[in-house]
Scaffold this motif. Structure first.
Motif, short mmCIF file in Angstrom:
data_model
loop_
_atom_site.label_atom_id
_atom_site.label_comp_id
_atom_site.label_asym_id
_atom_site.label_seq_id
_atom_site.Cartn_x
_atom_site.Cartn_y
_atom_site.Cartn_z
N UNK A 157 41.54 26.05 56.93
CA UNK A 157 40.37 26.92 57.05
C UNK A 157 39.32 26.49 56.03
N UNK A 158 38.06 26.80 56.33
CA UNK A 158 36.99 26.46 55.39
C UNK A 158 37.21 27.18 54.07
N UNK A 159 36.77 26.54 53.02
CA UNK A 159 36.84 27.15 51.68
C UNK A 159 36.07 28.47 51.70
N UNK A 160 36.73 29.54 51.34
CA UNK A 160 36.06 30.84 51.36
C UNK A 160 35.35 31.12 50.05
N UNK A 161 34.62 32.23 50.00
CA UNK A 161 33.98 32.60 48.73
C UNK A 161 34.10 34.09 48.47
N UNK A 162 34.18 34.43 47.20
CA UNK A 162 34.15 35.82 46.80
C UNK A 162 32.68 36.22 46.74
N UNK A 163 32.31 37.15 47.57
CA UNK A 163 30.90 37.56 47.65
C UNK A 163 30.51 38.35 46.40
N UNK A 164 31.44 39.15 45.93
CA UNK A 164 31.13 39.94 44.74
C UNK A 164 32.17 41.01 44.53
N UNK B 270 28.44 44.55 46.41
CA UNK B 270 28.48 43.26 47.11
C UNK B 270 28.28 43.41 48.63
N UNK C 45 27.33 40.77 51.76
CA UNK C 45 28.34 40.50 52.79
C UNK C 45 27.74 40.67 54.19
N UNK D 248 36.28 34.20 61.72
CA UNK D 248 35.89 34.57 60.35
C UNK D 248 36.82 35.67 59.83
N UNK D 249 37.21 35.55 58.58
CA UNK D 249 38.05 36.56 57.95
C UNK D 249 37.32 37.12 56.73
N UNK D 250 37.23 38.44 56.66
CA UNK D 250 36.69 39.12 55.49
C UNK D 250 37.86 39.84 54.82
N UNK E 211 42.77 36.28 49.90
CA UNK E 211 41.50 35.66 49.50
C UNK E 211 41.51 34.13 49.72
N UNK F 181 40.43 33.90 53.39
CA UNK F 181 39.24 34.65 53.78
C UNK F 181 37.99 33.79 53.63
N UNK F 182 37.06 33.94 54.58
CA UNK F 182 35.77 33.25 54.46
C UNK F 182 34.90 33.98 53.45
N UNK F 183 34.99 35.31 53.46
CA UNK F 183 34.22 36.12 52.52
C UNK F 183 35.15 37.18 51.92
N UNK F 184 35.08 37.32 50.62
CA UNK F 184 35.92 38.32 49.98
C UNK F 184 35.11 39.27 49.13
N UNK F 185 35.53 40.52 49.09
CA UNK F 185 34.98 41.45 48.11
C UNK F 185 36.15 42.00 47.31
#
Lengths: 250, 322
Positions: free
Chosen positions: A223-230, A235, A239, B283-285, B296, B299-303
């Protein structure tokens, strides 16, 4: 009520899979094996039906020597007899070939119900139960989460997309088990000791190639490298913006 | 390459998978100069069968009979396998839905051929059909080829794109031969789900909760978000085993494999068995208060934060923006 339960010995669900350099098989040397999760529900259902209605439970397992642990578990959890169809390198064997071998053995047994797990967690094919039923020409109800047996008939319920169905068929029949059908028991020490006295009938079999060939085995694409939005609710705006503008899924 | 696809309908409505199998069948037949035939089985379904023409089904075979009104596995399997024997296609495509899971093994056994389930990619290479199918709960992918004909294949729902390609289809009604032996299994009762939410395997968006939710009544916050998004509600194994959600909501190795566009995991740590069930989500949040939670990593986006603060904030934000 005589019941046949088909079980498979599979890599434990925590296992990491390592593909061998031949590119078509996995390294089984470091793997911990366990009973296929859905087969445990089938086995428990068989044990409960026997306790209620009498009769015998026969467990049948096709697999290599590693499968012995699974067969012993069956004998400790309600099976009276066990048949081990010993086939080396059979883990990824063609489902039709496996079903034919199982059906070929089961037809020598006097049974009312065959119980299988709905799928095995290694091949994930969801085929063997339905194939065995059709080969033996008996009715099949798949993915059952409730069973009631009366008067040579079985009623079973299952969840399908958007609905719950209750199906009915005559005996003999084949049922495939869904999680939630029951709570599989843990064998007591006494059950384990008693099981040691029970006989496991071993039969060496040869499986032919079947109509499907595995050309290669690969790891799933990363899977693509994910990011912590905040952190926290602050946040959320970012998002939502990402989901709308970058991912375009909202 | 001649391809025959099984277009699923329930209660007189075509399922999303019907458009998926037709779209895949169309693109494969176009590539190989073959003929595409779609089969639809049920009662009073001639009208809906036409819709398949929009997606390129040039030949549609309709098995329309009162006895086929409800899905009776053995009767449907009998009808579909006799059509296949008659048409002799190179490839047969089913959906890997509840109906397809019942039909495919029964049809394959009647034809005496091997089948490949739950494929996530189907391609033609040197004139041969090749399927990619996840195995070991998605930890590996096997590429398989067929030495028997027809190649019988089922497609993972929600994974293949639906492509419009309008044609005016030839619609033919097939003659149906059924005997009492084809009704050894009967449907006693069908109880439609009370919820209007989409099914997990068909949903574009899934909002799922795990151990971090803490109780069945606390799922209401996820239900509110799901309804705002037209999403399905899912649950991890621990939430189901705790009795907070029914088994049919479980996502993961012993539950359902899902492929939505967006999977929002709330209070789910991300055990390997859960990840197995969501790896084909686009997409995974992840919303979780534990920075170290394995969810995490996928996940593509994490909070990072308390889901009971973050989820209401998402609801608020979505309601505010027109």
């Amino acid at each position: 009520m005589n019941i046949v339960v088909c079980v498979k010995n599979v890599p434990d669900s925590e296992t990491r899979i390592k593909i061998l350099s031949d590119g078509v098989s996995i390294d089984e040397s470091m793997i911990k094996f366990d009973t296929n999760p859905h087969d445990e529900y089938a086995l428990e259902a068989a044990a409960q039906l026997k306790e209620k209605l009498g009769g015998e439970v026969t467990a049948i397992c096709l697999g290599d020597d590693n499968a012995t642990s699974t067969i012993k578990r069956c004998l400790a959890c309600g099976a009276d007899n066990a048949i081990h169809l010993v086939a080396q390198n059979s883990r990824m064997a063609d489902s039709l070939v496996v079903a034919q071998a199982l059906a070929n053995e089961i037809k020598n047994i006097s049974f009312d119900i065959i119980l299988c797990g709905k799928q095995s967690s290694d091949t994930d094919s969801h085929l063997v139960g339905g194939l065995v039923a059709q080969i033996l020409n008996i009715p099949c109800i798949s993915m059952v989460n409730e069973i009631s047996v009366s008067d040579k008939k079985v009623a079973a319920s299952r969840d399908v997309e958007g609905a719950k169905e209750i199906l009915e068929c005559s005996l003999p029949c084949l049922l495939t088990a869904e999680k939630g059908l029951n709570k599989p028991r843990y064998p007591s020490l006494r059950d384990i000791m008693k099981a040691k006295k029970k006989e496991i009938k071993r039969k060496e079999i040869m499986l032919n190639q079947g109509g499907i060939e595995i050309l290669s085995m690969e790891y799933p694409p990363p899977r693509n490298e994910g990011k912590i939005v905040g952190e926290g609710p602050e946040a959320v705006s970012e998002l939502i913006k990402l989901l709308k503008e970058e991912a375009k899924v909202l | 390459m001649d391809i025959l696809v099984f277009a699923e309908q329930r209660e007189g409505k075509l399922k999303k998978t019907a458009y998926e199998v037709v779209s895949v069948g169309r693109s494969l037949t176009d590539e190989s100069n073959g003929k595409l035939t779609a089969v639809i089985v049920g009662y009073n379904i001639k009208n809906i069968s036409k819709e398949l023409g929009k997606f390129g089904a040039s030949n549609i075979l309709v098995a329309d009979d009162e006895r086929l009104d409800k899905f009776v596995p053995s009767a449907y399997s009998r009808v579909v396998s006799s059509i296949i024997k008659n048409k002799n296609p190179d490839v047969v495509l089913f959906p890997f839905s509840s109906m397809g899971k019942d039909l495919m093994p029964s049809v394959a056994a009647r034809l005496g051929v091997s089948a490949a389930s739950d494929c996530t990619k189907v391609e033609i290479s040197d004139g041969e059909i090749i399927c990619h199918r996840p195995v070991y709960s998605g930890k590996a992918v096997a590429k398989v080829s067929f030495s028997n004909k027809p190649a019988v294949i089922s497609l993972r729902p929600n994974t293949f794109s639906i492509t419009e390609k309008p044609v005016s289809p030839n619609i033919t009604e097939v003659e149906i031969e059924l005997s009492p032996n084809d009704f050894l299994t009967i449907i006693k009762e069908i109880v439609s789900a009370e919820s209007k939410r989409p099914d997990l395997t068909e949903a574009d968006i899934i909002v799922a909760g795990g151990r971090g939710i803490g109780g069945s009544e606390k799922f209401s916050i996820l239900e509110e978000l799901a309804d705002l998004l037209g999403a399905a509600v899912g649950a991890s194994r621990s939430a189901v085993d705790a009795g907070w959600r029914p088994q049919k909501d479980q996502v993961g190795q012993t539950g359902k494999t899902v492929s939505p566009d967006l999977y929002i995991a709330c209070g789910i740590s991300g055990a390997i068995q859960h990840i197995a069930g969501i790896s084909s989500a686009k997409y995974i949040v992840a919303i979780n208060n534990d920075t170290e939670a394995p969810i995490f990593k996928v996940a593509d986006y994490g909070i990072v934060g308390d889901l009971f603060e973050v989820v209401p904030a998402i609801i608020g934000e979505l309601k505010n923006v027109p």
